[in-house]
Scaffold this motif. Structure first.
Motif, short mmCIF file in Angstrom:
data_model
loop_
_atom_site.label_atom_id
_atom_site.label_comp_id
_atom_site.label_asym_id
_atom_site.label_seq_id
_atom_site.Cartn_x
_atom_site.Cartn_y
_atom_site.Cartn_z
N GLU A 45 0.79 -1.33 -0.05
CA GLU A 45 -0.14 -0.18 0.02
C GLU A 45 0.85 1.24 -0.15
OE1 GLU A 45 -3.71 -1.61 2.48
OE2 GLU A 45 -2.71 -0.01 3.34
N ASP A 46 2.10 1.25 0.56
CA ASP A 46 2.94 2.52 0.48
C ASP A 46 3.79 2.40 -0.79
OD1 ASP A 46 1.86 3.33 2.94
OD2 ASP A 46 3.14 1.56 4.04
N GLU A 47 3.56 1.55 -1.67
CA GLU A 47 4.87 1.45 -2.74
C GLU A 47 4.50 2.87 -3.74
OE1 GLU A 47 4.33 -2.20 -4.61
OE2 GLU A 47 5.13 -3.12 -3.13
N ILE A 48 3.26 3.31 -3.90
CA ILE A 48 3.31 4.61 -4.31
C ILE A 48 2.93 5.75 -3.74
CG2 ILE A 48 0.59 4.16 -4.74
CD1 ILE A 48 0.97 5.41 -7.53
N THR A 49 3.49 6.87 -4.12
CA THR A 49 3.63 7.92 -3.23
C THR A 49 2.72 8.84 -3.71
OG1 THR A 49 5.13 9.49 -4.98
CG2 THR A 49 6.20 8.19 -2.89
N PRO A 50 2.18 9.92 -2.88
CA PRO A 50 1.21 11.14 -3.51
C PRO A 50 1.35 11.49 -4.82
CG PRO A 50 1.08 10.86 -1.08
CD PRO A 50 2.31 10.06 -1.48
N ASP A 51 2.60 11.81 -4.89
CA ASP A 51 2.98 12.59 -6.19
C ASP A 51 2.93 11.71 -7.30
OD1 ASP A 51 3.33 15.16 -5.06
OD2 ASP A 51 5.51 14.93 -4.53
N LYS A 52 3.35 10.28 -7.23
CA LYS A 52 3.36 9.67 -8.20
C LYS A 52 1.69 8.98 -8.69
CE LYS A 52 7.66 7.38 -7.67
NZ LYS A 52 8.49 6.09 -7.32
N LEU A 54 -0.88 11.30 -8.43
CA LEU A 54 -1.29 12.51 -9.19
C LEU A 54 -0.69 12.28 -10.48
CD1 LEU A 54 -2.73 15.03 -8.96
CD2 LEU A 54 -0.74 15.95 -8.45
N GLN A 55 0.72 12.15 -10.58
CA GLN A 55 0.93 11.90 -12.04
C GLN A 55 0.30 10.83 -12.71
OE1 GLN A 55 3.14 14.42 -13.12
NE2 GLN A 55 2.42 13.54 -14.98
N GLU A 56 0.05 9.62 -12.16
CA GLU A 56 -0.83 8.68 -12.95
C GLU A 56 -1.89 9.12 -13.43
OE1 GLU A 56 -1.57 5.25 -14.72
OE2 GLU A 56 0.10 5.92 -13.83
N LEU A 57 -2.82 9.95 -12.65
CA LEU A 57 -3.97 10.48 -12.94
C LEU A 57 -3.86 11.51 -14.23
CD1 LEU A 57 -5.86 11.23 -9.60
CD2 LEU A 57 -6.55 9.47 -11.24
N LEU A 58 -2.89 12.35 -13.88
CA LEU A 58 -2.76 13.18 -15.16
C LEU A 58 -2.02 12.77 -16.21
CD1 LEU A 58 -0.85 16.01 -13.02
CD2 LEU A 58 -3.37 15.92 -13.82
#
Length: 237
Positions: A45-52, A54-58
């Motif tokens: 669950e902690d492998e992806i950061t909030p910034d990553k 967000l970037q995945e959404l964009l």
């Protein structure tokens, strides 16, 4: 929404590590069952950061807007993979408008997004509670509040429309944003829609659960505006 030991893997220690002062108010203990307090948070669950996240959404929206969708995680094997558990990387609070389906406009699939949809993308108590669950328990790393071009609910609030039933409760929630956007240059409806996005972010930030996750750098809350004509998402704020 299925809650199981193997899916949630949430411990009492994990729940309270964000600080007894802010979260030890009964919100968590009253809202989560003893089953949720029994296990440990899975490292995945902690492998992806909030910034990553967000970037995945964009990136997904860019693919959609450029007509280069990959349609990920939409196979029957993916259906079977997530049938007994979910770990959405992002949560979306968006309008119920049928022209703004999150999984499509962000080019995501089954199990990727935890989506709350309500006319005017307003953060009601129920929506906030759902997003708290999506972030704290399911591990979502970003919450995006998505307003959109030519939103009917915001337009009705601007016009002071007379409406039947419970529709008026939606407009009342939007009216403060209409007032705050008055006098700004540009399109009146677009300004109000964007002001409404920011107002809902403010409500979400007032949640003790979400604010502590943000302080712990485990969550990011952002606003966005969707262009119905181009399919493009732009960040608001």
């Amino acid at each position: 929404m299925s809650i199981q030991h193997s899916q949630i893997n949430l411990s009492r220690r994990s729940l309270f590590k964000f600080g007894a002062g802010a979260i030890g108010t009964g919100v968590l203990t009253a809202g989560l069952s003893s089953n949720l307090l029994a296990a440990e948070i899975a490292p995945a669950e902690d492998e992806i950061t909030p910034d990553k996240a967000l970037q995945e959404l964009l990136d997904g929206n860019e693919r959609f807007a450029q007509r280069k969708r990959r349609n990920p995680h939409q196979t029957y094997s993916r259906l079977a993979e997530i049938a007994k558990g979910q770990k959405p990387f992002a949560s979306i609070l968006s309008c119920a408008d049928s022209r703004v389906p999150s999984e499509i406009v962000f080019d995501q699939g089954l199990g990727d997004l935890f989506v709350c949809r309500v006319a005017g993308n307003i953060a009601t108590r129920e929506e906030i509670g759902s997003l708290e669950f999506g972030s704290l328990v399911l591990g979502s790393k970003v919450i995006m509040v998505v307003g959109h071009e030519r939103c009917g609910a915001v337009d009705a609030a601007i016009k002071g429309a007379e409406v039947p039933g419970q529709i008026g409760s939606l407009l009342e929630a939007i009216k403060p944003s209409v007032e705050s956007s008055k006098g700004k240059s540009g399109d009146k409806l677009e300004n109000a829609c964007k002001a409404n996005v920011l107002a809902q972010i403010k409500k979400l930030n007032s949640s003790p659960v979400l604010s502590e996750l943000i302080k712990a750098e485990k969550l990011k809350i952002v606003g966005a505006y969707y262009d119905l004509d181009t399919g493009k998402i732009t960040i608001v704020g």
